[in-house]
Design a protein around this motif. Structure first.
Motif, PDB file in Angstrom:
ATOM      1  N   ALA A   1      33.411 -57.440 -56.292  1.00  0.00           N
ATOM      2  CA  ALA A   1      32.613 -56.817 -57.350  1.00  0.00           C
ATOM      3  C   ALA A   1      32.582 -57.694 -58.596  1.00  0.00           C
ATOM      4  CB  ALA A   1      33.172 -55.430 -57.685  1.00  0.00           C
ATOM      5  N   ARG A   2      33.737 -58.218 -58.980  1.00  0.00           N
ATOM      6  CA  ARG A   2      33.791 -59.067 -60.180  1.00  0.00           C
ATOM      7  C   ARG A   2      33.008 -60.363 -59.967  1.00  0.00           C
ATOM      8  NH1 ARG A   2      38.896 -56.982 -59.874  1.00  0.00           N
ATOM      9  NH2 ARG A   2      39.740 -58.856 -58.911  1.00  0.00           N
ATOM     10  N   THR A   3      33.148 -60.961 -58.809  1.00  0.00           N
ATOM     11  CA  THR A   3      32.436 -62.206 -58.534  1.00  0.00           C
ATOM     12  C   THR A   3      30.936 -61.953 -58.457  1.00  0.00           C
ATOM     13  OG1 THR A   3      34.382 -63.147 -57.462  1.00  0.00           O
ATOM     14  CG2 THR A   3      32.265 -64.148 -56.922  1.00  0.00           C
TER      15      THR A   3
ATOM     16  N   VAL B   1      30.836 -68.880 -47.534  1.00  0.00           N
ATOM     17  CA  VAL B   1      32.168 -68.292 -47.391  1.00  0.00           C
ATOM     18  C   VAL B   1      32.058 -66.826 -46.970  1.00  0.00           C
ATOM     19  CG1 VAL B   1      34.151 -67.499 -48.780  1.00  0.00           C
ATOM     20  CG2 VAL B   1      33.416 -69.881 -48.897  1.00  0.00           C
ATOM     21  N   ALA B   2      31.169 -66.076 -47.613  1.00  0.00           N
ATOM     22  CA  ALA B   2      31.005 -64.661 -47.257  1.00  0.00           C
ATOM     23  C   ALA B   2      30.547 -64.517 -45.812  1.00  0.00           C
ATOM     24  CB  ALA B   2      30.022 -63.988 -48.208  1.00  0.00           C
ATOM     25  N   SER B   3      29.612 -65.356 -45.384  1.00  0.00           N
ATOM     26  CA  SER B   3      29.133 -65.294 -43.997  1.00  0.00           C
ATOM     27  C   SER B   3      30.211 -65.730 -43.013  1.00  0.00           C
ATOM     28  CB  SER B   3      27.896 -66.172 -43.826  1.00  0.00           C
ATOM     29  OG  SER B   3      26.824 -65.632 -44.553  1.00  0.00           O
ATOM     30  N   LEU B   4      30.973 -66.740 -43.381  1.00  0.00           N
ATOM     31  CA  LEU B   4      32.056 -67.217 -42.520  1.00  0.00           C
ATOM     32  C   LEU B   4      33.084 -66.117 -42.299  1.00  0.00           C
ATOM     33  CD1 LEU B   4      33.799 -69.349 -41.059  1.00  0.00           C
ATOM     34  CD2 LEU B   4      34.709 -69.964 -43.320  1.00  0.00           C
TER      35      LEU B   4
ATOM     36  N   ASN C   1      43.396 -62.806 -46.539  1.00  0.00           N
ATOM     37  CA  ASN C   1      43.935 -63.353 -47.784  1.00  0.00           C
ATOM     38  C   ASN C   1      43.208 -64.629 -48.189  1.00  0.00           C
ATOM     39  OD1 ASN C   1      46.532 -62.066 -49.078  1.00  0.00           O
ATOM     40  ND2 ASN C   1      46.684 -61.718 -46.873  1.00  0.00           N
ATOM     41  N   MET C   2      42.780 -65.402 -47.222  1.00  0.00           N
ATOM     42  CA  MET C   2      41.986 -66.600 -47.512  1.00  0.00           C
ATOM     43  C   MET C   2      40.645 -66.203 -48.133  1.00  0.00           C
ATOM     44  SD  MET C   2      42.950 -68.734 -44.040  1.00  0.00           S
ATOM     45  CE  MET C   2      41.677 -69.958 -44.205  1.00  0.00           C
ATOM     46  N   ALA C   3      40.044 -65.146 -47.623  1.00  0.00           N
ATOM     47  CA  ALA C   3      38.783 -64.651 -48.193  1.00  0.00           C
ATOM     48  C   ALA C   3      39.000 -64.207 -49.635  1.00  0.00           C
ATOM     49  CB  ALA C   3      38.230 -63.507 -47.345  1.00  0.00           C
ATOM     50  N   LEU C   4      40.085 -63.491 -49.888  1.00  0.00           N
ATOM     51  CA  LEU C   4      40.405 -63.071 -51.244  1.00  0.00           C
ATOM     52  C   LEU C   4      40.599 -64.283 -52.156  1.00  0.00           C
ATOM     53  CD1 LEU C   4      41.141 -60.862 -53.321  1.00  0.00           C
ATOM     54  CD2 LEU C   4      43.508 -61.013 -52.451  1.00  0.00           C
ATOM     55  N   THR C   5      41.289 -65.283 -51.656  1.00  0.00           N
ATOM     56  CA  THR C   5      41.510 -66.512 -52.420  1.00  0.00           C
ATOM     57  C   THR C   5      40.188 -67.140 -52.824  1.00  0.00           C
ATOM     58  OG1 THR C   5      43.625 -66.914 -51.303  1.00  0.00           O
ATOM     59  CG2 THR C   5      42.558 -68.821 -52.337  1.00  0.00           C
ATOM     60  N   ASP C   6      39.269 -67.264 -51.867  1.00  0.00           N
ATOM     61  CA  ASP C   6      37.966 -67.866 -52.168  1.00  0.00           C
ATOM     62  C   ASP C   6      37.176 -67.038 -53.177  1.00  0.00           C
ATOM     63  OD1 ASP C   6      37.749 -70.338 -50.860  1.00  0.00           O
ATOM     64  OD2 ASP C   6      37.283 -69.393 -48.960  1.00  0.00           O
ATOM     65  N   LEU C   7      37.180 -65.731 -53.011  1.00  0.00           N
ATOM     66  CA  LEU C   7      36.433 -64.871 -53.936  1.00  0.00           C
ATOM     67  C   LEU C   7      36.916 -65.039 -55.373  1.00  0.00           C
ATOM     68  CD1 LEU C   7      36.166 -61.565 -51.882  1.00  0.00           C
ATOM     69  CD2 LEU C   7      34.270 -63.063 -52.550  1.00  0.00           C
TER      70      LEU C   7
ATOM     71  N   HIS D   1      36.553 -68.990 -56.674  1.00  0.00           N
ATOM     72  CA  HIS D   1      35.177 -69.401 -56.967  1.00  0.00           C
ATOM     73  C   HIS D   1      34.513 -68.486 -58.000  1.00  0.00           C
ATOM     74  CE1 HIS D   1      35.679 -72.551 -54.217  1.00  0.00           C
ATOM     75  NE2 HIS D   1      35.596 -71.822 -53.117  1.00  0.00           N
ATOM     76  N   GLY D   2      34.925 -67.233 -58.077  1.00  0.00           N
ATOM     77  CA  GLY D   2      34.455 -66.388 -59.175  1.00  0.00           C
ATOM     78  C   GLY D   2      34.920 -66.950 -60.511  1.00  0.00           C
ATOM     79  N   TRP D   3      36.183 -67.368 -60.548  1.00  0.00           N
ATOM     80  CA  TRP D   3      36.725 -67.981 -61.764  1.00  0.00           C
ATOM     81  C   TRP D   3      36.006 -69.296 -62.059  1.00  0.00           C
ATOM     82  CZ3 TRP D   3      39.173 -72.603 -62.862  1.00  0.00           C
ATOM     83  CH2 TRP D   3      39.769 -72.697 -64.129  1.00  0.00           C
ATOM     84  N   ASP D   4      35.806 -70.123 -61.020  1.00  0.00           N
ATOM     85  CA  ASP D   4      35.087 -71.397 -61.204  1.00  0.00           C
ATOM     86  C   ASP D   4      33.726 -71.160 -61.861  1.00  0.00           C
ATOM     87  OD1 ASP D   4      37.055 -72.979 -59.886  1.00  0.00           O
ATOM     88  OD2 ASP D   4      36.041 -72.784 -57.948  1.00  0.00           O
ATOM     89  N   LEU D   5      32.984 -70.207 -61.317  1.00  0.00           N
ATOM     90  CA  LEU D   5      31.640 -69.934 -61.829  1.00  0.00           C
ATOM     91  C   LEU D   5      31.689 -69.385 -63.256  1.00  0.00           C
ATOM     92  CD1 LEU D   5      30.050 -68.453 -58.601  1.00  0.00           C
ATOM     93  CD2 LEU D   5      29.434 -70.631 -59.699  1.00  0.00           C
TER      94      LEU D   5
END
Length: 182
Positions: A13-15, A48-51, A106-112, A115-119
């Motif tokens: 949601a945040r991303t 990432v979301a599709s993967l 957990n990897m999905a959470l890490t990416d979210l 990359h949300g922070w990156d953006l």
């Protein structure tokens, strides 16, 4: 179901809020993820979301997509829908080299979150991460860091004080400088 799902939903949601607020004039901006500008990172996040949707459903490793389509919010909703199913958390993922499905989540959470922070950093948008999510990511990524670096998912660790906020420690573990500015 795993206790990670509510954290994934919050991070998604945040991303998504950040993604929706990015203007076309910001697509060329640099990001803390040095290989990507904003547009390329959005494209990566869509992939990432599709993967993770595919591997959570027991499907194959989806190759990276080539073109940015602007549909991250829809993709991440489909990913979360798959994680609502109990079988998404059971056993191992053949597509992810036999990793337990809970590790993959957990990897999905890490990416979210990463990359949300990156953006958010690249575009000057706010991005809040709750303490439970950040603390969970610190613990997970501290364990996964050697494999993450070996596989190119994490950069070299950035030194962050032990008493820094959990989000900053997470970012340092995965190779991000919490003080990064464009």
């Amino acid at each position: 179901m795993n206790e990670i799902l509510p954290l994934m939903k919050g991070a998604a949601a945040r991303t998504t809020e950040v993604v929706r607020a990015i203007g076309d004039d910001q697509l060329g901006l640099p990001t803390p993820c040095s290989d990507f500008d904003v547009k390329a990172l959005l494209n990566h996040l869509e992939w990432v979301a599709s993967l993770f949707e595919s591997v959570a459903a027991g499907g194959p490793f989806v190759p990276p997509k080539q073109d940015y389509t602007g549909d991250f919010p829809e993709r991440v909703e489909r990913m979360l829908a798959v994680y609502e199913r109990p079988e998404a958390w059971q056993g191992v993922s053949e597509a992810m080299r036999g990793l337990p499905r809970s590790v993959v989540a957990n990897m999905a959470l890490t990416d979210l979150v990463a990359h949300g922070w990156d953006l958010s950093r690249a575009t000057g948008l706010d991005y809040e991460v709750d303490d439970e999510t950040a603390t969970t990511l610190v613990a997970f990524c501290a364990q996964m860091a050697p494999m993450g670096r070996e596989r190119g998912a994490f950069g070299a660790e950035v030194s962050v004080p032990d008493d820094a906020p959990a989000l900053d420690r997470f970012l340092g573990i995965i190779g991000r400088d919490p003080a990064w500015k464009p």
